[in-house]
Design a protein around this motif. Structure first.
Motif, short mmCIF file in Angstrom:
data_model
loop_
_atom_site.label_atom_id
_atom_site.label_comp_id
_atom_site.label_asym_id
_atom_site.label_seq_id
_atom_site.Cartn_x
_atom_site.Cartn_y
_atom_site.Cartn_z
N ILE A 192 90.89 27.57 -14.30
CA ILE A 192 90.28 26.50 -13.52
C ILE A 192 88.95 26.05 -14.14
O ILE A 192 88.13 26.88 -14.53
N ALA A 193 88.77 24.73 -14.18
CA ALA A 193 87.48 24.13 -14.51
C ALA A 193 87.01 23.34 -13.30
O ALA A 193 87.82 22.68 -12.63
N LEU A 194 85.73 23.42 -12.99
CA LEU A 194 85.16 22.64 -11.89
C LEU A 194 83.88 21.98 -12.38
O LEU A 194 83.02 22.63 -12.99
N VAL A 195 83.76 20.67 -12.10
CA VAL A 195 82.54 19.95 -12.45
C VAL A 195 82.02 19.22 -11.22
O VAL A 195 82.78 18.70 -10.41
N GLU A 196 80.70 19.20 -11.10
CA GLU A 196 80.01 18.54 -9.98
C GLU A 196 78.89 17.67 -10.55
O GLU A 196 78.09 18.14 -11.35
N LYS A 197 78.84 16.41 -10.13
CA LYS A 197 77.87 15.47 -10.72
C LYS A 197 76.43 15.78 -10.32
O LYS A 197 75.50 15.45 -11.06
N ASN A 198 76.21 16.38 -9.16
CA ASN A 198 74.88 16.77 -8.73
C ASN A 198 74.79 18.29 -8.74
O ASN A 198 75.16 18.91 -9.71
N ASP A 199 74.30 18.90 -7.69
CA ASP A 199 74.33 20.35 -7.60
C ASP A 199 75.41 20.76 -6.62
O ASP A 199 75.82 19.98 -5.75
N PHE A 200 75.89 21.97 -6.74
CA PHE A 200 76.96 22.46 -5.88
C PHE A 200 76.57 22.35 -4.40
O PHE A 200 75.50 22.81 -3.99
N GLY A 201 77.45 21.74 -3.62
CA GLY A 201 77.27 21.71 -2.18
C GLY A 201 76.09 20.91 -1.68
O GLY A 201 75.65 21.10 -0.55
N MET A 202 75.58 19.97 -2.49
CA MET A 202 74.36 19.29 -2.11
C MET A 202 74.56 17.83 -1.73
O MET A 202 73.58 17.10 -1.59
N SER A 203 75.78 17.39 -1.55
CA SER A 203 76.00 16.03 -1.09
C SER A 203 76.49 16.10 0.36
O SER A 203 75.79 16.58 1.22
N THR A 204 77.72 15.67 0.61
CA THR A 204 78.24 15.67 1.98
C THR A 204 78.23 17.06 2.61
O THR A 204 77.92 17.21 3.80
N SER A 205 78.54 18.08 1.83
CA SER A 205 78.67 19.43 2.39
C SER A 205 77.37 19.99 2.96
O SER A 205 77.39 20.85 3.83
N SER A 206 76.25 19.52 2.44
CA SER A 206 74.97 20.03 2.94
C SER A 206 74.47 19.25 4.15
O SER A 206 73.56 19.69 4.84
N ALA A 207 75.07 18.08 4.39
CA ALA A 207 74.55 17.17 5.43
C ALA A 207 75.27 17.38 6.75
O ALA A 207 75.87 16.47 7.32
N SER A 208 75.20 18.60 7.25
CA SER A 208 75.91 18.93 8.49
C SER A 208 74.99 19.70 9.43
O SER A 208 73.84 20.00 9.09
N SER A 209 75.52 20.04 10.58
CA SER A 209 74.76 20.85 11.54
C SER A 209 74.84 22.34 11.23
O SER A 209 74.40 23.16 12.03
N LYS A 210 75.44 22.68 10.09
CA LYS A 210 75.59 24.07 9.63
C LYS A 210 76.53 24.87 10.53
O LYS A 210 76.55 26.10 10.48
N LEU A 211 77.34 24.18 11.33
CA LEU A 211 78.23 24.86 12.25
C LEU A 211 79.61 25.06 11.63
O LEU A 211 80.13 24.19 10.92
N LEU A 212 80.21 26.20 11.93
CA LEU A 212 81.63 26.42 11.69
C LEU A 212 82.30 26.22 13.05
O LEU A 212 82.36 27.11 13.88
#
Length: 560
Positions: free
Chosen positions: A38-58
């Motif tokens: 597996i190769a994974l590339v992210e244009k910014n930093d890991f988890g710092m776009s939509t994934s970080s913009a939440s209420s931190k709730l599961l």
């Protein structure tokens, strides 16, 4: 975990994953566990776009009751349970208070109690999957008005309040580090990952997508990566990337985006999270009078979310505006007049996008669905070599990854390779009993670290605490706190650079640590971080100033 662009160019991978948010991270983790290259590339930093913009709730899925989506309720509750098993260190249980109001059938005690009992039925049996009993999700109860006001006097200002029901949810201390934990686990199992690496082109040969062209956004290098399958998990950027290949379609077309804003304010309630009806419309068959806003105690602050504003600008320019903050504060103060939040009470604010699939975009109605898509474009469009994965909530990202990797395994004819992500702990999550683990480590390191510092390190690094502490012991001053107002140690900055692929000041301040996510840590802290990072990354004086300016911009609310 080292960033090495050259590794991408010496291997033909089974799959390339575009996007390092929680969906891409779960895809990489699942695929690597199954033995895929597996190769994974992210244009910014890991988890710092939509994934970080939440209420931190599961989320346990109760939101889907109003749409009568009982399968979605069960799925979300089940996925919340799996997080307690595979990453117990980064979550804690938090009680929400949901008020009951006189004068309406759906807002009263009877309706809420019936809904809660049905929800409990839909969640039945899930706690039995968790071996550590301290991580089980508690069930709530109904309280009368007097009891509620004794618990949270602030709610006295809500008209018609006659009680409340508690609902326990799972809350992440740091969603960015949770995403990173999945990336680390993938790398431990052979995946190659890099942040700040942008896909500029989908490459195809004779109608088959065979790889991608990338640009290293730090060093400027242009290079190709080849793979048997491309998995596009780029979130809001997915349609734009897919548009490079004619004829790629989703099962449900993204018709627009909505921007959600969260505020981090002075703490208005320390023990309970509050779920309060905003009066804003929400799509559903059975509603309690409007979409809820959440006011959640988080790291000595209140985390409040979220707004719902149609977004039609550049996807790379998602910013919090002054109007966002003013309007949201007005809504919050109207719901609970006793809060009296002012602009000066806002320590930090952040925004993210979520895709919409409604034919008509409504400015006054929440239209998020929680529906996700796994699209094999060979089956759907006759375009071999690419799969699109879109629409997962943070809680359900593991589930969509399992479905997607099942498709990829079948496409690659890899044989019988089952998913293990529901039971196999993450690299940092190998903890059988969290409270016992914390107590043991506090005892072990009592000569060099305060008990609360050990606890904070476990929240961040989990079962990898031992190697982290050994690293902290290796440097002069590494065991000192950067600031009395933050839990981060000096050595954690060096560790983030040397072992967690932190490449920019922003990576450290907002993702590897929580230095900036509860408010600006102060220029002295920022400068001290730069003195640690700069020599390791070869920063010039000009670059250091640029890094500081980029961080400072996060705390400026732009005018529209």
């Amino acid at each position: 975990m080292k960033r090495d662009i050259q590794k991408f160019q010496s291997t033909r991978f089974d799959a390339i994953i575009i996007g390092g948010g929680i969906t891409g991270a779960c895809l990489a983790h699942d695929a690597a566990l199954r033995g895929l290259r597996i190769a994974l590339v992210e244009k910014n930093d890991f988890g710092m776009s939509t994934s970080s913009a939440s209420s931190k709730l599961l989320h346990g899925g109760i939101r889907y009751l109003q749409k009568l989506q009982f399968g979605k309720v069960r799925e979300s509750a089940r996925e919340r349970t799996y997080f307690q098993i595979i990453a117990p260190h980064n979550t804690s249980s938090i009680p929400f208070l949901i008020p009951t109001i006189t004068g309406g059938i759906m807002t009263g005690k009877a309706a809420l109690l019936a809904g809660m009992n049905f929800y409990r039925l839909l969640c039945s049996g899930l706690n039995g999957l968790i071996s550590d009993k301290s991580k089980e999700i508690e069930y709530g109860r109904l309280f009368g008005r007097t009891q509620v006001l004794n618990m949270v006097p602030l709610l006295n200002s809500i008209d018609g309040l006659n009680g409340a029901h508690t609902l326990f949810e799972s809350h992440m201390h740091n969603s960015e580090r949770m995403t990173l934990a999945f990336i680390k686990s993938a790398v431990q199992n052979g995946a190659v990952a890099a942040n700040h690496t942008e896909v500029t082109k989908l490459r195809s040969e004779e109608g088959v997508v065979v790889g991608v062209s990338c640009r290293d956004r730090l060093g400027g290098e242009i290079f190709d990566i080849s793979a048997r399958v491309i998995i596009n998990a780029a979130g809001p950027f997915l349609p734009g990337i897919n548009s490079q290949i004619e004829g790629l379609n989703l099962d449900k077309k993204t018709t627009g985006f909505s921007k959600g804003v969260h505020l981090v304010t002075r703490q208005v309630e320390s023990r309970f999270a509050l779920a309060l009806s905003s009066g804003k419309k929400t799509e559903g068959l059975v509603t309690r009078g409007g979409r809820h806003i959440f006011i959640i105690p988080w790291r000595g602050r209140s985390l409040i979310g979220t707004t719902n504003v149609p977004f039609d600008r550049d996807l790379d320019d998602v910013r919090v505006t002054k109007k966002d903050i003013v309007d949201f504060l007005q809504d919050i103060n109207a719901i609970v007049p006793g809060i009296s939040l002012q602009e000066s009470d806002v320590h930090y604010a952040f925004a993210g996008l979520y895709p919409l699939i409604s034919d008509e975009i409504k400015t006054d109605t929440y239209q998020g669905t929680g529906e996700y898509q796994v699209v094999d474009h060979a089956s759907r469009d006759g375009r071999e070599g690419i799969v699109s994965v879109l629409g997962a909530k943070y809680t359900t990202a593991r589930a969509i990854a399992e479905q997607a990797i099942d498709v990829v395994v079948q496409k690659l004819a890899c044989g019988d390779r089952h998913c293990h992500t529901t039971t196999r702990p993450l690299f940092e999550g190998q903890i059988g009993n969290l409270q016992q683990f914390i107590a043991e480590k506090q005892k072990r390191y009592e000569a060099i670290l305060a008990p609360e510092t050990v606890h904070d390190l476990i929240v961040s690094h989990g079962s990898n605490l031992g190697p982290v502490v050994e690293f902290l012991r290796s440097g002069t001053g590494y065991l000192e706190k950067l600031s009395e107002t933050r839990e981060t140690l000096v050595g954690e900055i060096a560790y983030a650079v040397e072992h967690e692929m932190a490449c920019t000041l922003d990576d450290v301040i907002f993702a590897r640590t929580g230095l900036g996510t509860i408010g600006h840590p102060g220029p002295e802290v920022i400068e001290r971080v730069c003195t640690i990072m700069g020599p390791r990354l070869g920063w010039s004086k000009d670059q250091t100033e640029q890094e500081i300016a980029a961080v400072d911009r996060r705390f400026l609310w732009v005018d529209e």
